[in-house]
Scaffold this motif. Structure first.
Motif, PDB file in Angstrom:
ATOM      1  N   ASP A  13      -2.361   1.402 -13.607  1.00 19.32           N
ATOM      2  CA  ASP A  13      -3.396   0.777 -12.789  1.00 19.32           C
ATOM      3  C   ASP A  13      -4.681   1.612 -12.826  1.00 19.32           C
ATOM      4  O   ASP A  13      -5.776   1.091 -13.015  1.00 19.32           O
ATOM      5  N   GLU A  14      -4.534   2.924 -12.664  1.00 21.18           N
ATOM      6  CA  GLU A  14      -5.673   3.834 -12.707  1.00 21.18           C
ATOM      7  C   GLU A  14      -6.346   3.802 -14.078  1.00 21.18           C
ATOM      8  O   GLU A  14      -7.576   3.731 -14.174  1.00 21.18           O
ATOM      9  N   PHE A  15      -5.552   3.815 -15.139  1.00 20.35           N
ATOM     10  CA  PHE A  15      -6.094   3.764 -16.495  1.00 20.35           C
ATOM     11  C   PHE A  15      -6.919   2.494 -16.696  1.00 20.35           C
ATOM     12  O   PHE A  15      -8.032   2.540 -17.230  1.00 20.35           O
ATOM     13  N   LEU A  16      -6.385   1.372 -16.239  1.00 18.69           N
ATOM     14  CA  LEU A  16      -7.086   0.097 -16.376  1.00 18.69           C
ATOM     15  C   LEU A  16      -8.407   0.105 -15.602  1.00 18.69           C
ATOM     16  O   LEU A  16      -9.443  -0.310 -16.127  1.00 18.69           O
ATOM     17  N   LEU A  17      -8.389   0.585 -14.369  1.00 18.78           N
ATOM     18  CA  LEU A  17      -9.626   0.644 -13.579  1.00 18.78           C
ATOM     19  C   LEU A  17     -10.666   1.548 -14.239  1.00 18.78           C
ATOM     20  O   LEU A  17     -11.853   1.229 -14.267  1.00 18.78           O
ATOM     21  N   ARG A  18     -10.208   2.676 -14.776  1.00 17.25           N
ATOM     22  CA  ARG A  18     -11.140   3.589 -15.453  1.00 17.25           C
ATOM     23  C   ARG A  18     -11.770   2.915 -16.674  1.00 17.25           C
ATOM     24  O   ARG A  18     -12.959   3.078 -16.942  1.00 17.25           O
ATOM     25  N   CYS A  22     -15.582   2.105 -17.062  1.00 18.41           N
ATOM     26  CA  CYS A  22     -16.048   3.153 -17.975  1.00 18.41           C
ATOM     27  C   CYS A  22     -16.163   4.493 -17.245  1.00 18.41           C
ATOM     28  O   CYS A  22     -17.105   5.259 -17.453  1.00 18.41           O
ATOM     29  N   ALA A  23     -15.212   4.750 -16.366  1.00 19.85           N
ATOM     30  CA  ALA A  23     -15.275   5.951 -15.523  1.00 19.85           C
ATOM     31  C   ALA A  23     -14.640   7.144 -16.212  1.00 19.85           C
ATOM     32  O   ALA A  23     -13.556   7.027 -16.789  1.00 19.85           O
ATOM     33  N   PRO A  24     -15.288   8.287 -16.138  1.00 21.79           N
ATOM     34  CA  PRO A  24     -14.687   9.505 -16.698  1.00 21.79           C
ATOM     35  C   PRO A  24     -13.429   9.901 -15.924  1.00 21.79           C
ATOM     36  O   PRO A  24     -13.240   9.502 -14.772  1.00 21.79           O
ATOM     37  N   SER A  25     -12.605  10.713 -16.547  1.00 22.91           N
ATOM     38  CA  SER A  25     -11.325  11.096 -15.948  1.00 22.91           C
ATOM     39  C   SER A  25     -11.489  11.912 -14.672  1.00 22.91           C
ATOM     40  O   SER A  25     -10.574  11.978 -13.861  1.00 22.91           O
ATOM     41  N   LYS A  26     -12.638  12.523 -14.484  1.00 23.14           N
ATOM     42  CA  LYS A  26     -12.870  13.348 -13.288  1.00 23.14           C
ATOM     43  C   LYS A  26     -13.332  12.531 -12.075  1.00 23.14           C
ATOM     44  O   LYS A  26     -13.446  13.069 -10.979  1.00 23.14           O
ATOM     45  N   THR A  27     -13.580  11.250 -12.268  1.00 21.85           N
ATOM     46  CA  THR A  27     -13.986  10.400 -11.149  1.00 21.85           C
ATOM     47  C   THR A  27     -12.786  10.189 -10.235  1.00 21.85           C
ATOM     48  O   THR A  27     -11.724   9.774 -10.686  1.00 21.85           O
ATOM     49  N   PRO A  28     -12.937  10.457  -8.941  1.00 20.88           N
ATOM     50  CA  PRO A  28     -11.814  10.263  -8.023  1.00 20.88           C
ATOM     51  C   PRO A  28     -11.337   8.809  -8.019  1.00 20.88           C
ATOM     52  O   PRO A  28     -12.146   7.882  -7.965  1.00 20.88           O
ATOM     53  N   ILE A  29     -10.033   8.644  -8.069  1.00 22.68           N
ATOM     54  CA  ILE A  29      -9.441   7.303  -8.148  1.00 22.68           C
ATOM     55  C   ILE A  29      -9.802   6.447  -6.929  1.00 22.68           C
ATOM     56  O   ILE A  29      -9.979   5.235  -7.047  1.00 22.68           O
ATOM     57  N   GLU A  30      -9.943   7.079  -5.766  1.00 19.97           N
ATOM     58  CA  GLU A  30     -10.252   6.290  -4.567  1.00 19.97           C
ATOM     59  C   GLU A  30     -11.613   5.604  -4.690  1.00 19.97           C
ATOM     60  O   GLU A  30     -11.806   4.520  -4.137  1.00 19.97           O
ATOM     61  N   THR A 155     -24.733  -7.153 -17.439  1.00 23.76           N
ATOM     62  CA  THR A 155     -23.679  -7.062 -18.454  1.00 23.76           C
ATOM     63  C   THR A 155     -22.635  -6.042 -17.988  1.00 23.76           C
ATOM     64  O   THR A 155     -22.888  -5.251 -17.069  1.00 23.76           O
ATOM     65  N   ASN A 156     -21.501  -6.035 -18.640  1.00 23.95           N
ATOM     66  CA  ASN A 156     -20.469  -5.052 -18.300  1.00 23.95           C
ATOM     67  C   ASN A 156     -20.960  -3.629 -18.533  1.00 23.95           C
ATOM     68  O   ASN A 156     -20.645  -2.732 -17.768  1.00 23.95           O
ATOM     69  N   ASP A 157     -21.731  -3.423 -19.590  1.00 26.77           N
ATOM     70  CA  ASP A 157     -22.278  -2.090 -19.865  1.00 26.77           C
ATOM     71  C   ASP A 157     -23.218  -1.647 -18.739  1.00 26.77           C
ATOM     72  O   ASP A 157     -23.210  -0.482 -18.335  1.00 26.77           O
ATOM     73  N   GLU A 158     -24.020  -2.574 -18.248  1.00 28.83           N
ATOM     74  CA  GLU A 158     -24.932  -2.246 -17.151  1.00 28.83           C
ATOM     75  C   GLU A 158     -24.160  -1.931 -15.871  1.00 28.83           C
ATOM     76  O   GLU A 158     -24.505  -1.002 -15.129  1.00 28.83           O
ATOM     77  N   LYS A 159     -23.092  -2.678 -15.625  1.00 26.33           N
ATOM     78  CA  LYS A 159     -22.249  -2.407 -14.455  1.00 26.33           C
ATOM     79  C   LYS A 159     -21.593  -1.034 -14.573  1.00 26.33           C
ATOM     80  O   LYS A 159     -21.507  -0.294 -13.597  1.00 26.33           O
ATOM     81  N   CYS A 160     -21.131  -0.697 -15.782  1.00 26.14           N
ATOM     82  CA  CYS A 160     -20.537   0.628 -16.018  1.00 26.14           C
ATOM     83  C   CYS A 160     -21.556   1.727 -15.746  1.00 26.14           C
ATOM     84  O   CYS A 160     -21.244   2.740 -15.114  1.00 26.14           O
TER      85      CYS A 160
END
Length: 170
Positions: A13-18, A22-30, A155-160
């Motif tokens: 679930d976390e992998f999919l949300l990231r 387009c979130a880096p691995s250091k972004t808190p999951i919450e 766009t999705n890129d802009e949202k990221c």
């Protein structure tokens, strides 16, 4: 499900949300859950178990499922379904008795459980967020998808990009 199974589901679930954000691995999951108003897997499982409890409680006492439930209730054993459901009720701050649950309509009960789950999720995520410095500047008043993610004009890129900027500001 075992705790390891749930952990595995949460990792996916976390992998999919990231990936979606387009979130880096250091972004808190919450932050991922709060920004998208996504309910973590462990809370979905609690909700499903409690809704199934309603189903069991509204069955005739002679039905096998009801008899098994009442047997577990009389003699609980570690990790049995009865104790899991009881813990879920406590975790979601639900103080209804079995008779009160049985007397509710299915639609009213599901709506009540949904409200309790959202409330518990929001509190849990905000509590976790308070322990991190990243994203501490972001205030959440409600558990809802953030406006920039709702926008159809981006766009999705802009949202990221907006998510990354929002999460990285200090």
């Amino acid at each position: 499900l075992t705790k390891d199974n749930i952990t595995d589901l949460e990792k996916v679930d976390e992998f999919l949300l990231r990936k979606i954000l387009c979130a880096p691995s250091k972004t808190p999951i919450e932050l991922l859950y709060l920004e998208t108003a996504t309910i973590p897997i462990k809370f979905i499982l609690k909700s499903r178990r409690i809704n199934y409890l309603y189903h069991i409680l509204t069955r005739d006492n002679t039905e096998l499922i009801s008899r098994v439930y009442h047997a577990q209730k009389r003699r609980p054993i570690r990790d049995d379904w009865y104790l899991s459901a009881k813990q879920d009720l406590e975790d979601l701050n639900i103080a209804l008795t079995e008779d009160e649950i049985k007397s509710m309509s299915k639609i009213k009960f599901k709506s009540y459980i949904k409200e309790k789950v959202i409330s518990a999720v929001f509190f849990d995520l905000l509590t976790t967020k308070a322990r991190h410095s990243k994203g501490s500047h972001i205030l959440y008043n409600k558990f809802e998808k953030q406006q920039y993610l709702k926008s159809n004009s981006l766009t999705n890129d802009e949202k990221c990009l907006l998510f990354k900027l929002r999460a990285s500001m200090t």
